[in-house]
Design a protein around this motif. Structure first.
Motif, PDB file in Angstrom:
ATOM      1  N   ALA A   1       0.858  -1.176   0.000  1.00 36.26           N
ATOM      2  CA  ALA A   1       0.000   0.000   0.000  1.00 36.26           C
ATOM      3  C   ALA A   1       0.897   1.228   0.000  1.00 36.26           C
ATOM      4  N   GLY A   2       0.467   2.267  -0.673  1.00 35.85           N
ATOM      5  CA  GLY A   2       1.293   3.469  -0.723  1.00 35.85           C
ATOM      6  C   GLY A   2       0.507   4.669  -1.197  1.00 35.85           C
ATOM      7  N   ARG A   3       1.021   5.851  -0.878  1.00 37.03           N
ATOM      8  CA  ARG A   3       0.377   7.100  -1.291  1.00 37.03           C
ATOM      9  C   ARG A   3       0.738   7.392  -2.743  1.00 37.03           C
ATOM     10  N   PRO A   4      -0.229   7.459  -3.636  1.00 36.53           N
ATOM     11  CA  PRO A   4       0.070   7.687  -5.058  1.00 36.53           C
ATOM     12  C   PRO A   4       0.800   9.003  -5.287  1.00 36.53           C
ATOM     13  N   ILE A   5       1.699   8.977  -6.261  1.00 34.80           N
ATOM     14  CA  ILE A   5       2.445  10.181  -6.633  1.00 34.80           C
ATOM     15  C   ILE A   5       1.662  10.994  -7.654  1.00 34.80           C
ATOM     16  N   GLY A   6       1.057  10.312  -8.620  1.00 29.32           N
ATOM     17  CA  GLY A   6       0.193  10.983  -9.594  1.00 29.32           C
ATOM     18  C   GLY A   6       0.913  11.821 -10.622  1.00 29.32           C
ATOM     19  N   GLU A   7       2.183  11.517 -10.891  1.00 31.49           N
ATOM     20  CA  GLU A   7       2.950  12.257 -11.888  1.00 31.49           C
ATOM     21  C   GLU A   7       3.142  11.406 -13.139  1.00 31.49           C
ATOM     22  N   PRO A   8       3.464  12.045 -14.283  1.00 29.18           N
ATOM     23  CA  PRO A   8       3.719  11.273 -15.507  1.00 29.18           C
ATOM     24  C   PRO A   8       4.857  10.278 -15.293  1.00 29.18           C
ATOM     25  N   VAL A   9       4.715   9.096 -15.887  1.00 34.95           N
ATOM     26  CA  VAL A   9       5.727   8.054 -15.804  1.00 34.95           C
ATOM     27  C   VAL A   9       6.197   7.714 -17.219  1.00 34.95           C
ATOM     28  N   VAL A  10       7.495   7.888 -17.455  1.00 33.14           N
ATOM     29  CA  VAL A  10       8.103   7.474 -18.717  1.00 33.14           C
ATOM     30  C   VAL A  10       9.185   6.465 -18.373  1.00 33.14           C
ATOM     31  N   HIS A  11       9.059   5.268 -18.930  1.00 37.29           N
ATOM     32  CA  HIS A  11       9.920   4.149 -18.554  1.00 37.29           C
ATOM     33  C   HIS A  11      10.680   3.653 -19.776  1.00 37.29           C
ATOM     34  N   TRP A  12      11.984   3.464 -19.588  1.00 32.99           N
ATOM     35  CA  TRP A  12      12.805   2.813 -20.605  1.00 32.99           C
ATOM     36  C   TRP A  12      13.863   1.981 -19.894  1.00 32.99           C
ATOM     37  N   GLY A  13      13.740   0.660 -19.992  1.00 36.01           N
ATOM     38  CA  GLY A  13      14.726  -0.213 -19.372  1.00 36.01           C
ATOM     39  C   GLY A  13      14.864   0.065 -17.884  1.00 36.01           C
ATOM     40  N   PRO A  14      16.084   0.402 -17.427  1.00 34.74           N
ATOM     41  CA  PRO A  14      16.322   0.598 -15.993  1.00 34.74           C
ATOM     42  C   PRO A  14      16.033   2.019 -15.501  1.00 34.74           C
ATOM     43  N   PHE A  15      15.529   2.874 -16.394  1.00 38.04           N
ATOM     44  CA  PHE A  15      15.298   4.278 -16.047  1.00 38.04           C
ATOM     45  C   PHE A  15      13.804   4.580 -16.012  1.00 38.04           C
ATOM     46  N   VAL A  16      13.386   5.337 -14.983  1.00 43.38           N
ATOM     47  CA  VAL A  16      11.995   5.784 -14.879  1.00 43.38           C
ATOM     48  C   VAL A  16      12.015   7.271 -14.546  1.00 43.38           C
ATOM     49  N   MET A  17      11.525   8.076 -15.488  1.00 45.12           N
ATOM     50  CA  MET A  17      11.535   9.521 -15.301  1.00 45.12           C
ATOM     51  C   MET A  17      10.148  10.073 -15.603  1.00 45.12           C
ATOM     52  N   ASN A  18      10.052  11.404 -15.741  1.00 48.42           N
ATOM     53  CA  ASN A  18       8.760  12.037 -15.993  1.00 48.42           C
ATOM     54  C   ASN A  18       8.559  12.441 -17.446  1.00 48.42           C
ATOM     55  N   THR A  19       9.643  12.557 -18.204  1.00 45.82           N
ATOM     56  CA  THR A  19       9.537  12.955 -19.603  1.00 45.82           C
ATOM     57  C   THR A  19      10.486  12.120 -20.459  1.00 45.82           C
ATOM     58  N   GLN A  20      10.204  12.067 -21.752  1.00 40.92           N
ATOM     59  CA  GLN A  20      11.081  11.358 -22.672  1.00 40.92           C
ATOM     60  C   GLN A  20      12.451  12.033 -22.743  1.00 40.92           C
ATOM     61  N   ALA A  21      12.474  13.360 -22.633  1.00 43.03           N
ATOM     62  CA  ALA A  21      13.753  14.076 -22.663  1.00 43.03           C
ATOM     63  C   ALA A  21      14.632  13.658 -21.481  1.00 43.03           C
ATOM     64  N   GLU A  22      14.034  13.439 -20.323  1.00 35.56           N
ATOM     65  CA  GLU A  22      14.806  13.012 -19.150  1.00 35.56           C
ATOM     66  C   GLU A  22      15.338  11.587 -19.337  1.00 35.56           C
ATOM     67  N   ILE A  23      14.562  10.730 -20.000  1.00 37.92           N
ATOM     68  CA  ILE A  23      15.040   9.382 -20.307  1.00 37.92           C
ATOM     69  C   ILE A  23      16.238   9.457 -21.243  1.00 37.92           C
ATOM     70  N   GLU A  24      16.129  10.261 -22.274  1.00 36.84           N
ATOM     71  CA  GLU A  24      17.233  10.393 -23.230  1.00 36.84           C
ATOM     72  C   GLU A  24      18.482  10.949 -22.557  1.00 36.84           C
ATOM     73  N   GLN A  25      18.301  11.865 -21.598  1.00 34.93           N
ATOM     74  CA  GLN A  25      19.451  12.400 -20.864  1.00 34.93           C
ATOM     75  C   GLN A  25      20.085  11.312 -20.001  1.00 34.93           C
ATOM     76  N   ALA A  26      19.256  10.480 -19.380  1.00 35.79           N
ATOM     77  CA  ALA A  26      19.789   9.383 -18.565  1.00 35.79           C
ATOM     78  C   ALA A  26      20.616   8.428 -19.406  1.00 35.79           C
ATOM     79  N   VAL A  27      20.145   8.113 -20.606  1.00 42.63           N
ATOM     80  CA  VAL A  27      20.899   7.233 -21.508  1.00 42.63           C
ATOM     81  C   VAL A  27      22.222   7.870 -21.886  1.00 42.63           C
ATOM     82  N   ARG A  28      22.198   9.154 -22.228  1.00 41.76           N
ATOM     83  CA  ARG A  28      23.453   9.851 -22.577  1.00 41.76           C
ATOM     84  C   ARG A  28      24.409   9.870 -21.390  1.00 41.76           C
ATOM     85  N   ASP A  29      23.885  10.118 -20.203  1.00 41.85           N
ATOM     86  CA  ASP A  29      24.738  10.159 -19.012  1.00 41.85           C
ATOM     87  C   ASP A  29      25.379   8.798 -18.757  1.00 41.85           C
TER      88      ASP A  29
END
Length: 273
Positions: free
Chosen positions: A237-265
């Motif tokens: 059980a947990g308190r929902p966050i309610g924010e956008p979820v963008v998932h790619w492999g081992p990364f979970v961020m709020n936008t596709q741009a943040e996912i792409e930055q994680a991959v570059r990093d």
């Protein structure tokens, strides 16, 4: 007091991850159906070939993980120098924050391996915080009686006046392992989303009987009523966050741009900087 209705039951799906580790998975990255949880993996095997490769070094950003072993050990090692090995009944918590690189190795006990790993989302304000790791050996995970015939091991949050050893996850969560046969009614914080994974035995909710290997999703209310037979049930059980979820492999961020930055990093070697 309002009982939470059973809304939906979903079977775990067999898949593989890491170096061919066989698991059963419930994924909840879309539609916030598990929010703040993202995924549950059940690791269960009695043949070494199903898990011996483990999970070689890999990155994460934007999540926390909680690993709980019923039977078997689980060895963690990360770029921060943390090394931990759970014993039967222990738990590990890791907050990836802005970036962690770690490896994980399941190890059987007397030829048996059975455990779980939860992915828990981080809110946007905490996705780039410093990573952290902590393990809880079995003697630090308290067990509480739920009436005469049921009991629960509490890993995080509070249940029946007993607090789990994980006290400071990024969002408030309750994770407990309920065991036994009989009926129980539990208070659950009304603003939490509630689900439970049945890993052993049967559970009756109203007129519906659920068998092992399924996730139960509950609706709104402040009480949860269960009747189990030989039950092993991982309550979440947990308190929902309610924010956008963008998932790619081992990364979970709020936008596709943040996912792409994680991959570059990660590719440039700066993920953990």
């Amino acid at each position: 007091m309002t009982l939470r209705p059973l809304l939906h039951v979903e079977s775990a799906r067999p898949t593989q991850d890491g170096d061919g580790v066989k698991i059963r998975r419930i994924a909840g990255f879309t539609q916030h159906k598990m929010d703040p949880f993202l995924m549950l993996d059940e690791l269960k095997a009695d043949e070494a070939k199903d898990y011996i490769g483990g999970f070689p070094p890999h990155p994460h950003r934007g999540i926390e993980t909680l690993t709980y072993m019923l039977q078997g050990h689980f060895r963690h090692q990360d770029h921060m120098g943390n090394v931990g090995e759970l014993r039967d009944g222990g738990a590990q918590w890791m907050s990836a924050g802005r970036g962690v690189i770690h490896s994980e190795l399941p190890i059987s006990t007397e030829g048996q391996l059975h455990g779980f790993q939860l992915w828990i989302n981080l809110p946007a304000a905490k996705k780039m915080q410093a990573p952290a790791y902590r393990d809880f050996q079995p003697e630090s995970v308290p067990e509480v009686a739920l009436g005469d015939v049921l009991s629960a091991r509490v890993i995080s949050g509070e249940l029946a006046g007993t607090h789990g050893p994980l006290r400071d996850p990024a969002v408030p969560i309750l994770v407990a392992d309920l065991r036994g046969s009989g009926s129980v009614t539990l208070p659950v914080t009304s603003d939490f989303k509630v689900m439970a994974y049945l890993y052993r035995g049967q559970v009756r909710c109203g007129n519906q009987v659920i068998d092992a290997g399924q996730m139960l999703f509950f609706g709104e209310g402040d009480q949860l009523a269960l009747e189990g037979e030989g039950m092993g049930l991982l309550l979440m059980a947990g308190r929902p966050i309610g924010e956008p979820v963008v998932h790619w492999g081992p990364f979970v961020m709020n936008t596709q741009a943040e996912i792409e930055q994680a991959v570059r990093d990660y590719q440039s070697g700066t993920l953990t900087d």
